[in-house]
Design a protein around this motif. Sequence first.
Motif, mmCIF file in Angstrom:
data_model
loop_
_atom_site.group_PDB
_atom_site.id
_atom_site.type_symbol
_atom_site.label_atom_id
_atom_site.label_comp_id
_atom_site.label_asym_id
_atom_site.label_seq_id
_atom_site.Cartn_x
_atom_site.Cartn_y
_atom_site.Cartn_z
ATOM 1 N N ASP A 130 0.829 -1.208 0.000
ATOM 2 C CA ASP A 130 0.000 0.000 0.000
ATOM 3 C C ASP A 130 0.864 1.259 0.000
ATOM 4 O OD1 ASP A 130 -3.053 -0.868 0.626
ATOM 5 O OD2 ASP A 130 -1.657 -2.224 1.604
ATOM 6 N N GLN A 131 1.986 1.220 0.720
ATOM 7 C CA GLN A 131 2.895 2.368 0.720
ATOM 8 C C GLN A 131 3.481 2.600 -0.667
ATOM 9 O OE1 GLN A 131 5.708 1.357 3.791
ATOM 10 N NE2 GLN A 131 4.329 1.916 5.466
ATOM 11 N N LEU A 132 3.861 1.522 -1.320
ATOM 12 C CA LEU A 132 4.364 1.640 -2.688
ATOM 13 C C LEU A 132 3.276 2.201 -3.602
ATOM 14 C CD1 LEU A 132 6.427 1.162 -4.941
ATOM 15 C CD2 LEU A 132 5.666 -1.231 -5.040
ATOM 16 N N ALA A 133 2.049 1.756 -3.419
ATOM 17 C CA ALA A 133 0.933 2.272 -4.215
ATOM 18 C C ALA A 133 0.741 3.763 -3.970
ATOM 19 C CB ALA A 133 -0.348 1.512 -3.885
ATOM 20 N N GLY A 134 0.952 4.207 -2.727
ATOM 21 C CA GLY A 134 0.831 5.627 -2.425
ATOM 22 C C GLY A 134 1.842 6.458 -3.192
ATOM 23 N N TYR A 207 -6.473 0.039 -2.594
ATOM 24 C CA TYR A 207 -5.398 0.203 -1.609
ATOM 25 C C TYR A 207 -5.854 1.101 -0.462
ATOM 26 C CZ TYR A 207 -2.121 -1.880 -4.940
ATOM 27 O OH TYR A 207 -1.472 -2.744 -5.793
ATOM 28 N N ASP A 208 -5.174 0.976 0.669
ATOM 29 C CA ASP A 208 -5.485 1.777 1.854
ATOM 30 C C ASP A 208 -4.788 3.127 1.750
ATOM 31 O OD1 ASP A 208 -5.985 2.878 4.311
ATOM 32 O OD2 ASP A 208 -4.859 1.386 5.457
ATOM 33 N N PRO A 209 -5.525 4.233 1.597
ATOM 34 C CA PRO A 209 -4.890 5.539 1.427
ATOM 35 C C PRO A 209 -4.166 6.033 2.675
ATOM 36 C CG PRO A 209 -7.263 5.800 1.662
ATOM 37 C CD PRO A 209 -6.999 4.326 1.553
ATOM 38 N N GLU A 210 -4.475 5.436 3.834
ATOM 39 C CA GLU A 210 -3.752 5.811 5.057
ATOM 40 C C GLU A 210 -2.252 5.539 4.890
ATOM 41 O OE1 GLU A 210 -5.152 7.147 7.713
ATOM 42 O OE2 GLU A 210 -7.289 6.831 7.319
ATOM 43 N N ALA A 211 -1.912 4.635 3.978
ATOM 44 C CA ALA A 211 -0.502 4.308 3.752
ATOM 45 C C ALA A 211 0.267 5.506 3.195
ATOM 46 C CB ALA A 211 -0.381 3.116 2.802
ATOM 47 N N LEU A 212 -0.436 6.431 2.530
ATOM 48 C CA LEU A 212 0.242 7.622 2.008
ATOM 49 C C LEU A 212 0.702 8.515 3.154
ATOM 50 C CD1 LEU A 212 1.182 9.039 -0.527
ATOM 51 C CD2 LEU A 212 -1.056 10.122 -0.728
ATOM 52 N N ILE A 213 -0.034 8.510 4.256
ATOM 53 C CA ILE A 213 0.408 9.235 5.450
ATOM 54 C C ILE A 213 1.678 8.598 5.991
ATOM 55 C CG2 ILE A 213 -0.199 9.847 7.832
ATOM 56 C CD1 ILE A 213 -3.119 9.962 6.916
ATOM 57 N N ILE A 242 0.389 15.897 5.203
ATOM 58 C CA ILE A 242 -0.405 14.911 5.940
ATOM 59 C C ILE A 242 -1.797 15.448 6.226
ATOM 60 C CG2 ILE A 242 -0.641 13.783 8.199
ATOM 61 C CD1 ILE A 242 2.414 13.320 8.121
ATOM 62 N N ALA A 243 -1.889 16.712 6.620
ATOM 63 C CA ALA A 243 -3.188 17.313 6.914
ATOM 64 C C ALA A 243 -4.069 17.314 5.665
ATOM 65 C CB ALA A 243 -3.000 18.736 7.435
ATOM 66 N N LYS A 244 -3.482 17.642 4.514
ATOM 67 C CA LYS A 244 -4.245 17.664 3.264
ATOM 68 C C LYS A 244 -4.631 16.253 2.824
ATOM 69 C CE LYS A 244 -4.213 22.117 2.444
ATOM 70 N NZ LYS A 244 -5.473 22.910 2.427
ATOM 71 N N ILE A 245 -3.758 15.290 3.055
ATOM 72 C CA ILE A 245 -4.062 13.901 2.699
ATOM 73 C C ILE A 245 -5.243 13.399 3.522
ATOM 74 C CG2 ILE A 245 -3.202 11.529 2.839
ATOM 75 C CD1 ILE A 245 -0.403 12.718 2.126
ATOM 76 N N LYS A 246 -5.264 13.736 4.804
ATOM 77 C CA LYS A 246 -6.387 13.336 5.654
ATOM 78 C C LYS A 246 -7.697 13.931 5.136
ATOM 79 C CE LYS A 246 -3.777 12.587 9.936
ATOM 80 N NZ LYS A 246 -3.494 13.091 11.312
ATOM 81 N N GLU A 247 -7.650 15.181 4.681
ATOM 82 C CA GLU A 247 -8.839 15.820 4.109
ATOM 83 C C GLU A 247 -9.293 15.085 2.846
ATOM 84 O OE1 GLU A 247 -8.077 19.935 3.392
ATOM 85 O OE2 GLU A 247 -7.563 20.381 5.482
ATOM 86 N N ALA A 248 -8.317 14.698 2.022
ATOM 87 C CA ALA A 248 -8.653 13.978 0.780
ATOM 88 C C ALA A 248 -9.257 12.619 1.070
ATOM 89 C CB ALA A 248 -7.408 13.834 -0.087
ATOM 90 N N ILE A 249 -8.728 11.933 2.071
ATOM 91 C CA ILE A 249 -9.266 10.620 2.441
ATOM 92 C C ILE A 249 -10.728 10.749 2.866
ATOM 93 C CG2 ILE A 249 -9.123 8.749 4.135
ATOM 94 C CD1 ILE A 249 -6.074 9.141 4.123
ATOM 95 N N GLU A 250 -10.996 11.757 3.699
ATOM 96 C CA GLU A 250 -12.370 11.988 4.151
ATOM 97 C C GLU A 250 -13.276 12.342 2.980
ATOM 98 O OE1 GLU A 250 -14.781 14.851 7.337
ATOM 99 O OE2 GLU A 250 -12.590 14.743 7.371
ATOM 100 N N LYS A 251 -12.754 13.147 2.060
ATOM 101 C CA LYS A 251 -13.542 13.580 0.893
ATOM 102 C C LYS A 251 -13.908 12.395 0.002
ATOM 103 C CE LYS A 251 -11.264 15.685 -2.381
ATOM 104 N NZ LYS A 251 -10.570 16.738 -3.170
#
Length: 254
Positions: A130-134, A207-213, A242-251
């Motif tokens: 998942d990290q590689l996918a991020g 994939y789990d987008p949390e892995a991008l964090i 990280i803050a923007k990624i969290k917003e994108a995940i929620e969106k």
Amino acid sequence: MKLGGRALKIVLGVGIVIFGLIKYYGSQEENPYTGRTQAISLTTEEEIAIGLQNAPIMAEQHGGMHPDQQLQNMVDRVGKKLVDNTIARETPYQYEFHLLRDPKTVNAFALPGGQIFITYALLERLSTEDQLAGILGHEIGHVVGRHSAERIAQSELANTVATGAQVGADAGMLASQLGQTLLLKNGRGDELESDDLGVKFMLDAGYDPEALIEVMQILKEASGGQRVPEFQSSHPDPENRIAKIKEAIEKYRG
């Protein structure tokens, strides 16, 4: 009325700047994949050609391709899954994923047209697919967002404005500095848009987008805390990303 030498220079300088602005704003178009209006000075065919032409050069700068074919196959597989399950498959680009031998430089990057690279120094720090996918999703975002083509158009405008300022008012250095500041600011916008697209691509591909964090934390650790201030960098600070990624995940999950 006959213009004096200084007045003529000013007229010529203003003319150069106006020409540059007309050319820049005349090349505005909407990106069908992001919906964002951009000034683009290259065709998609030119983007692909630039990427293919420069791919061997970039590989050579990082020690060539990594010899482990199994690792390369893994990078190819994850990259293909991201492309096949997202809007990237609708684009005209030829996506190719390259694992570079470089054991020291922690980096991943994309060339125009779909040539995407990750160094072994970064890959070995990852613990999940998942990290590689991020990382690959983020780089695909740069291609889909046509960020390189957009920066080229902006560089051309900045150079034209600097030339006009130099001809008209001996202010070429100041105009050049202002142009570079604009490019840095827009470069940070590219990273945030690619993070946003990367989150969407990860979700679309399962994939789990949390892995991008987690990737942002890995990059922060890799930098050893040695960062230039964000206003001097073309990349936003990992904490801000990280803050923007969290917003994108929620969106996108919402």
